[in-house]
Design a protein around this motif. Structure first.
Motif, PDB file in Angstrom:
ATOM      1  N   VAL A   7      -8.501  -3.083   8.539  1.00 47.01           N
ATOM      2  CA  VAL A   7      -8.093  -2.417   7.289  1.00 47.01           C
ATOM      3  C   VAL A   7      -7.497  -1.043   7.593  1.00 47.01           C
ATOM      4  O   VAL A   7      -6.496  -0.634   6.994  1.00 47.01           O
ATOM      5  CB  VAL A   7      -9.285  -2.287   6.319  1.00 47.01           C
ATOM      6  N   ARG A   8      -8.090  -0.338   8.565  1.00 51.01           N
ATOM      7  CA  ARG A   8      -7.556   0.970   8.947  1.00 51.01           C
ATOM      8  C   ARG A   8      -6.121   0.832   9.463  1.00 51.01           C
ATOM      9  O   ARG A   8      -5.237   1.613   9.122  1.00 51.01           O
ATOM     10  CB  ARG A   8      -8.451   1.604  10.018  1.00 51.01           C
ATOM     11  N   GLU A   9      -5.867  -0.185  10.291  1.00 51.45           N
ATOM     12  CA  GLU A   9      -4.507  -0.434  10.792  1.00 51.45           C
ATOM     13  C   GLU A   9      -3.567  -0.813   9.645  1.00 51.45           C
ATOM     14  O   GLU A   9      -2.409  -0.384   9.611  1.00 51.45           O
ATOM     15  CB  GLU A   9      -4.544  -1.567  11.822  1.00 51.45           C
ATOM     16  N   ALA A  10      -4.074  -1.621   8.707  1.00 52.03           N
ATOM     17  CA  ALA A  10      -3.259  -2.048   7.568  1.00 52.03           C
ATOM     18  C   ALA A  10      -2.803  -0.856   6.732  1.00 52.03           C
ATOM     19  O   ALA A  10      -1.673  -0.814   6.234  1.00 52.03           O
ATOM     20  CB  ALA A  10      -4.060  -3.013   6.692  1.00 52.03           C
ATOM     21  N   LEU A  11      -3.701   0.111   6.574  1.00 52.73           N
ATOM     22  CA  LEU A  11      -3.397   1.310   5.783  1.00 52.73           C
ATOM     23  C   LEU A  11      -2.649   2.357   6.585  1.00 52.73           C
ATOM     24  O   LEU A  11      -2.236   3.383   6.035  1.00 52.73           O
ATOM     25  CB  LEU A  11      -4.695   1.908   5.237  1.00 52.73           C
ATOM     26  N   GLY A  12      -2.483   2.105   7.883  1.00 52.17           N
ATOM     27  CA  GLY A  12      -1.806   3.055   8.756  1.00 52.17           C
ATOM     28  C   GLY A  12      -0.528   2.510   9.329  1.00 52.17           C
ATOM     29  O   GLY A  12       0.404   2.166   8.595  1.00 52.17           O
ATOM     30  N   ASP A  13      -0.484   2.373  10.660  1.00 51.79           N
ATOM     31  CA  ASP A  13       0.763   2.043  11.347  1.00 51.79           C
ATOM     32  C   ASP A  13       1.337   0.668  11.006  1.00 51.79           C
ATOM     33  O   ASP A  13       2.539   0.463  11.074  1.00 51.79           O
ATOM     34  CB  ASP A  13       0.556   2.136  12.870  1.00 51.79           C
ATOM     35  N   GLU A  14       0.470  -0.290  10.632  1.00 51.33           N
ATOM     36  CA  GLU A  14       0.993  -1.624  10.336  1.00 51.33           C
ATOM     37  C   GLU A  14       1.667  -1.707   8.968  1.00 51.33           C
ATOM     38  O   GLU A  14       2.370  -2.666   8.680  1.00 51.33           O
ATOM     39  CB  GLU A  14      -0.122  -2.668  10.449  1.00 51.33           C
ATOM     40  N   ARG A  15       1.387  -0.742   8.114  1.00 50.36           N
ATOM     41  CA  ARG A  15       2.087  -0.605   6.818  1.00 50.36           C
ATOM     42  C   ARG A  15       2.081  -1.905   6.012  1.00 50.36           C
ATOM     43  O   ARG A  15       3.107  -2.442   5.655  1.00 50.36           O
ATOM     44  CB  ARG A  15       3.518  -0.113   7.043  1.00 50.36           C
ATOM     45  N   TRP A  16       0.865  -2.361   5.709  1.00 49.00           N
ATOM     46  CA  TRP A  16       0.728  -3.526   4.836  1.00 49.00           C
ATOM     47  C   TRP A  16       1.011  -3.164   3.376  1.00 49.00           C
ATOM     48  O   TRP A  16       1.422  -4.021   2.593  1.00 49.00           O
ATOM     49  CB  TRP A  16      -0.699  -4.071   4.892  1.00 49.00           C
ATOM     50  N   VAL A  17       0.744  -1.902   3.003  1.00 45.71           N
ATOM     51  CA  VAL A  17       0.683  -1.534   1.589  1.00 45.71           C
ATOM     52  C   VAL A  17       1.924  -0.771   1.139  1.00 45.71           C
ATOM     53  O   VAL A  17       2.329   0.210   1.777  1.00 45.71           O
ATOM     54  CB  VAL A  17      -0.576  -0.684   1.300  1.00 45.71           C
ATOM     55  N   ASP A  18       2.516  -1.232   0.053  1.00 40.43           N
ATOM     56  CA  ASP A  18       3.583  -0.497  -0.625  1.00 40.43           C
ATOM     57  C   ASP A  18       2.906   0.292  -1.741  1.00 40.43           C
ATOM     58  O   ASP A  18       2.523  -0.273  -2.776  1.00 40.43           O
ATOM     59  CB  ASP A  18       4.632  -1.452  -1.188  1.00 40.43           C
ATOM     60  N   VAL A  19       2.726   1.594  -1.531  1.00 43.46           N
ATOM     61  CA  VAL A  19       1.725   2.358  -2.273  1.00 43.46           C
ATOM     62  C   VAL A  19       2.173   2.782  -3.666  1.00 43.46           C
ATOM     63  O   VAL A  19       1.537   2.450  -4.673  1.00 43.46           O
ATOM     64  CB  VAL A  19       1.298   3.603  -1.461  1.00 43.46           C
ATOM     65  N   TYR A  20       3.267   3.518  -3.759  1.00 44.65           N
ATOM     66  CA  TYR A  20       3.559   4.231  -4.999  1.00 44.65           C
ATOM     67  C   TYR A  20       4.626   3.533  -5.855  1.00 44.65           C
ATOM     68  O   TYR A  20       5.458   2.768  -5.348  1.00 44.65           O
ATOM     69  CB  TYR A  20       4.012   5.654  -4.682  1.00 44.65           C
ATOM     70  N   GLU A  21       4.589   3.867  -7.125  1.00 42.68           N
ATOM     71  CA  GLU A  21       5.601   3.394  -8.066  1.00 42.68           C
ATOM     72  C   GLU A  21       6.953   3.997  -7.705  1.00 42.68           C
ATOM     73  O   GLU A  21       7.042   5.136  -7.264  1.00 42.68           O
ATOM     74  CB  GLU A  21       5.199   3.833  -9.481  1.00 42.68           C
ATOM     75  N   ASN A  22       8.007   3.217  -7.849  1.00 45.73           N
ATOM     76  CA  ASN A  22       9.369   3.764  -7.769  1.00 45.73           C
ATOM     77  C   ASN A  22      10.207   3.123  -8.861  1.00 45.73           C
ATOM     78  O   ASN A  22       9.819   2.103  -9.452  1.00 45.73           O
ATOM     79  CB  ASN A  22       9.995   3.547  -6.387  1.00 45.73           C
ATOM     80  N   LYS A  23      11.323   3.700  -9.155  1.00 47.90           N
ATOM     81  CA  LYS A  23      12.176   3.165 -10.218  1.00 47.90           C
ATOM     82  C   LYS A  23      12.580   1.725  -9.895  1.00 47.90           C
ATOM     83  O   LYS A  23      13.031   1.430  -8.797  1.00 47.90           O
ATOM     84  CB  LYS A  23      13.418   4.035 -10.402  1.00 47.90           C
ATOM     85  N   GLY A  24      12.383   0.856 -10.863  1.00 48.08           N
ATOM     86  CA  GLY A  24      12.761  -0.544 -10.699  1.00 48.08           C
ATOM     87  C   GLY A  24      11.695  -1.410 -10.068  1.00 48.08           C
ATOM     88  O   GLY A  24      11.839  -2.632 -10.022  1.00 48.08           O
ATOM     89  N   LYS A  25      10.608  -0.805  -9.589  1.00 51.33           N
ATOM     90  CA  LYS A  25       9.572  -1.582  -8.909  1.00 51.33           C
ATOM     91  C   LYS A  25       8.775  -2.408  -9.912  1.00 51.33           C
ATOM     92  O   LYS A  25       8.502  -1.959 -11.034  1.00 51.33           O
ATOM     93  CB  LYS A  25       8.630  -0.642  -8.146  1.00 51.33           C
ATOM     94  N   ARG A  26       8.409  -3.601  -9.494  1.00 49.61           N
ATOM     95  CA  ARG A  26       7.581  -4.461 -10.330  1.00 49.61           C
ATOM     96  C   ARG A  26       6.263  -3.761 -10.634  1.00 49.61           C
ATOM     97  O   ARG A  26       5.680  -3.088  -9.785  1.00 49.61           O
ATOM     98  CB  ARG A  26       7.308  -5.773  -9.598  1.00 49.61           C
ATOM     99  N   SER A  27       5.763  -3.940 -11.849  1.00 48.81           N
ATOM    100  CA  SER A  27       4.502  -3.326 -12.235  1.00 48.81           C
ATOM    101  C   SER A  27       3.327  -4.097 -11.643  1.00 48.81           C
ATOM    102  O   SER A  27       3.485  -5.197 -11.107  1.00 48.81           O
ATOM    103  CB  SER A  27       4.380  -3.283 -13.763  1.00 48.81           C
ATOM    104  N   GLY A  28       2.132  -3.516 -11.750  1.00 50.47           N
ATOM    105  CA  GLY A  28       0.930  -4.206 -11.315  1.00 50.47           C
ATOM    106  C   GLY A  28       0.700  -4.140  -9.825  1.00 50.47           C
ATOM    107  O   GLY A  28       1.169  -3.235  -9.134  1.00 50.47           O
ATOM    108  N   ALA A  29      -0.038  -5.129  -9.322  1.00 51.38           N
ATOM    109  CA  ALA A  29      -0.398  -5.165  -7.902  1.00 51.38           C
ATOM    110  C   ALA A  29      -0.644  -6.609  -7.499  1.00 51.38           C
ATOM    111  O   ALA A  29      -1.015  -7.438  -8.318  1.00 51.38           O
ATOM    112  CB  ALA A  29      -1.653  -4.333  -7.653  1.00 51.38           C
TER     113      ALA A  29
END
Length: 593
Positions: A338-360
Motif C-alpha cells: 500500500v505504501r508503494e501504491a501511494l508512492g512511486d507506483e502511483r496507483w491513485v489518481d488523487v485530486y479532482e480536475n476539470k472534466g474528471k469523472r466524479s466519485g471513486a
C-alpha cells in the motif's frame, strides 16, 4: 477552484502510461487483437474433437479476453481522467464494439463443452495435463449446464448485449444528461443548479431550510417524469424476468445469484435479520434528532451527521498516514505494498480536475497495476473512500499475483468484503488512537452513517427490488402509483420514527442500482462480512483473510468467505455487524449526552 489536469503534480496522478504509452499504441494492439480473435472461427464445431483442441481453444479464448480487458480498462480510465477528451471517447466506443464482436466469436465455446458432457471432459483432463488448471472452470460450467443454450442462441444473445442494456442506458442518459433541476440559492448566497450528484452533499448542509428546499425540488422534479422512469425500470425488470425464463431459471433472483453459487437463504437471512433489528436504526434517528435539536426528524434531516461541527480537514498526506497505520494488522507485506501504491507506483489518481469523472473506483486490468480513481476533498469521507478503494485494489493485487487470468475475476459478493474490511480497520484504529473528542465524534458519525446507508438502506432497496421482480413474475404490471405505495410502505417500516411525506415515496426514481439486477444486497452482505473479518484479523491474525484475497474465482465466493471466517449462509455475520453498529451507537450517545 478546480484545476486543469496539467496543473496537478504528477505524483498525484495515476501512471496510466504504464498500460499504453499512447492512444496510437492501444489502437495498434486492438488491430492485432482483431486478427487474433479471427482464429477462433477455425475451432467452431471442433472444440471437443480432442483434448488438445479443447486446451488450445481455451488458451486462445482467455488470452484474447485478457488482452481485451487491458484495452478496455485503459480506454475507460483515459476517458475518466478527462471526460471531455474526444479521442478517449472514440477509443471507448471502439473498444466496446470490439468487445461485443469478440463475445460473438466466443459464444460457441461453452455450449460445445456442455454438449460434450462431463464424463468426456474428465477423460480429456486425464489425457491432457494442461487442462487440469481449468478443472474448477469445468465444474462451474457443468453446474450451470441446464441454463446454457445452444451455440447459435448464445451468440445471438451475446450480440444483443447493447440492446438488452438499453433500459439502463436510457435511464442513465436521461438522468445525467437530459433531466434538469431548478437552481437553488445556497446559504452563502451563491446560486447553483441542483443535480443528482450534489443532492446528497446539499442534504448535509447545516441550513435546514436549504435542505428542505433541495429535497422538495429534487423529488418534485423526478415526480414530473414518473411515467417515463417507471416505464424504463419496468422494461429493465421485464428483461431480467424474461432472460431468466429463457435460460430455465425458476426466478429472476435465482438467475442473478446462481451463477455465483450464492444460495437464496443468504438474501433471505439478510432481510429477516435486518428487519428484526430496526430498533437500532430508530435509535440512530433519535440520536440525530437530539444532536440537531429537532422536535421531528424528516427525510431531509436523515443525511446529517451526529456531530455539531463540520468534518475536520484531513489532507491527503495525513490520510495516507492514518491508512498505513490502520492496516498494520494485515501484516508487513500488505502495508508495504500500500505504501508503494501511494508512492512511486502511483496507483491513485488523487485530486479532482476539470472534466474528471466524479466519485471513486478501483480499476486496472490483470496486466496492470490495480489503479484507484479518487476526487479527494480533504475531509473524513474522502479518507474512508481512499481506504475503501485501496481494499478493492489490494484484493486485485493479491488475486492477480496468485491466480491465472481465468480465475482472477472475483465476484461483487467478495469484492465488497475487501473494501469494508479496510474501513472497519480504519474506524477501529482512529477510535483507539485519536484523543480529540470532536474528531472521535466524526469517526463514530461516519461509521454509523456507513451502517445506516449500507446495511439498512441497501437491505431496504433489496426488498423493493425483489418486490418489483415478483410483481412481473406474477404477471402484474408496475405502475407509478404501485411503486410509490410499496416504496412508501418500506420507508415507513424502516424509518417509523421519522415524519415522512409523499415526496419520499418517489426516492426509488433516483436510484440507478435498481437497474443492476439483484446487485444491492451485496453491499449489505459485504459490510457484514467485512466487520466480522476485521475483528478476526485483529484477534487471530490476517492469514485466513489474505488467503481469501488470493482466491479469486478459483473457488466459490460463499466457500472462500466461510474459510476466511464469515459464513454468509447463516445470519451470524449480519448479527455481528449489527452488534458493532450498536456498540458505536452507544459510544456516540455517550459522547453526545
Amino acid at each position: 477552484m478546480v484545476k486543469e489536469r496539467n496543473e496537478i503534480e504528477e505524483r498525484y496522478k495515476w501512471d496510466i502510461k504504464s498500460m499504453f504509452s499512447s492512444i496510437e499504441e492501444a489502437e495498434r494492439e486492438a488491430e492485432e487483437l482483431k486478427e487474433e480473435a479471427s482464429k477462433l472461427e477455425e475451432y467452431e464445431g471442433k472444440v471437443t474433437s480432442s483434448a488438445k483442441n479443447l486446451a488450445a481453444v481455451l488458451e486462445l479464448k482467455f488470452d484474447i479476453s485478457r488482452r481485451m480487458m487491458h484495452l478496455s480498462r485503459f480506454a475507460s480510465m483515459l476517458k475518466d481522467q478527462d471526460t471531455r477528451n474526444q479521442d478517449a471517447q472514440r477509443l471507448v466506443a471502439n473498444m466496446n464494439a470490439l468487445s461485443t464482436d469478440i463475445s460473438n466469436k466466443t459464444g460457441f465455446i461453452r455450449p460445445e463443452i456442455a454438449e460434450a458432457g462431463k464424463q468426456k471432459i474428465e477423460q480429456f483432463i486425464e489425457e491432457e495435463e494442461s487442462l487440469e488448471r481449468f478443472e474448477h472452470y469445468f465444474e462451474d460450467l457443468f453446474r450451470m449446464e441446464e441454463h446454457i443454450l445452444d451455440a447459435d442462441k448464445e451468440s445471438m444473445l451475446a450480440g444483443l448485449g447493447d440492446v438488452l442494456d438499453s433500459p439502463h442506458e436510457t435511464y442513465s442518459t436521461f438522468t445525467n444528461a437530459d433531466l434538469t433541476f431548478p437552481k437553488v440559492e445556497k446559504p452563502s448566497g451563491e446560486e447553483v443548479e441542483l443535480t443528482t450528484s450534489n443532492f446528497t452533499k446539499f442534504q448535509q448542509n447545516p441550513d435546514r431550510d436549504f435542505r428542505k428546499e433541495t429535497y422538495e425540488k429534487m423529488y418534485d422534479t423526478f415526480g414530473n417524469y414518473r411515467n417515463t422512469i417507471t416505464t424504463t425500470l419496468q422494461k429493465n425488470i421485464r428483461k431480467n424476468v424474461r432472460m431468466a425464463e429463457i435460460r430455465g431459471f425458476d426466478s429472476a433472483r435465482e438467475s442473478a445469484m446462481k451463477p455465483d453459487n450464492i444460495p437464496g437463504e443468504v438474501y433471505d437471512n439478510l432481510v429477516e435479520t435486518v428487519r428484526d433489528n430496526l430498533d437500532l436504526l430508530h435509535r440512530h434517528a433519535e440520536l440525530k434528532k437530539k444532536v440537531l435539536g429537532l422536535e421531528e426528524l424528516t427525510p431531509y434531516d436523515l443525511y446529517m451527521p451526529v456531530t455539531e461541527t463540520e468534518s475536520p480537514e484531513i489532507s491527503f498526506e495525513e490520510a495516507k498516514d492514518h491508512v498505513l497505520e490502520a492496516l498494520q494488522p494485515l501484516g508487513k507485506d500488505y502495508v508495504e505494498k500500500v505504501r508503494e501504491a501511494l508512492g512511486d507506483e502511483r496507483w491513485v489518481d488523487v485530486y479532482e480536475n476539470k472534466g474528471k469523472r466524479s466519485g471513486a473506483y478501483s480499476g486496472g486490468s490483470y496486466d496492470s497495476r490495480p489503479f484507484t480513481l479518487m476526487n479527494y476533498q480533504n475531509d473524513m469521507s474522502s479518507m474512508y473512500t481512499l481506504i475503501h478503494e485501496l481494499g478493492h485494489s489490494m484484493h486485485s493485487h493479491h488475486t492477480n499475483s496468485s491466480q491465472p487470468y481465468h480465475y482472477s475475476d472475483y465476484t461483487i459478493f467478495q469484492a465488497e468484503v475487501a473494501s469494508t474490511t479496510n474501513e472497519a480497520l480504519l474506524t477501529r484504529h482512529l477510535l483507539d488512537t485519536v484523543e480529540d473528542e470532536e474528531f472521535r465524534k466524526h469517526v463514530l458519525s461516519h461509521a454509523l452513517e456507513n451502517f445506516r446507508s449500507t446495511l439498512f438502506r441497501q437491505t431496504m432497496f433489496s426488498e423493493f427490488e425483489h418486490w418489483l421482480h415478483r410483481e412481473l413474475e406474477k404477471g402484474d404490471a408496475i405502475t407509478p402509483d404501485k411503486a410509490d405505495q410499496k416504496y412508501g410502505e418500506l420507508k415507513s417500516r424502516y424509518y417509523s420514527n421519522l415524519e415522512l411525506d409523499d415526496r419520499i415515496k418517489k426516492e426509488w426514481m433516483r436510484i440507478p442500482h435498481f437497474y443492476y439486477n439483484y446487485y444491492v444486497y451485496q453491499y449489505a452482505t459485504g459490510i457484514s462480512a467485512g466487520n466480522t473479518l476485521a475483528e478476526k484479523i485483529v484477534d487471530e491474525g490476517p492469514e485466513d483473510y489474505l488467503n481469501f484475497l488470493r482466491t479469486g474465482s478459483s473457488e466459490y465466493s460463499i466457500e472462500s468467505l466461510r474459510k476466511a471466517g464469515a459464513d454468509m449462509s447463516s445470519p451470524e455475520p449480519i448479527e455481528k455487524a449489527l452488534g458493532k453498529y450498536e456498540e458505536y451507537l452507544e459510544r456516540a450517545e455517550r459522547l453526545n449526552s
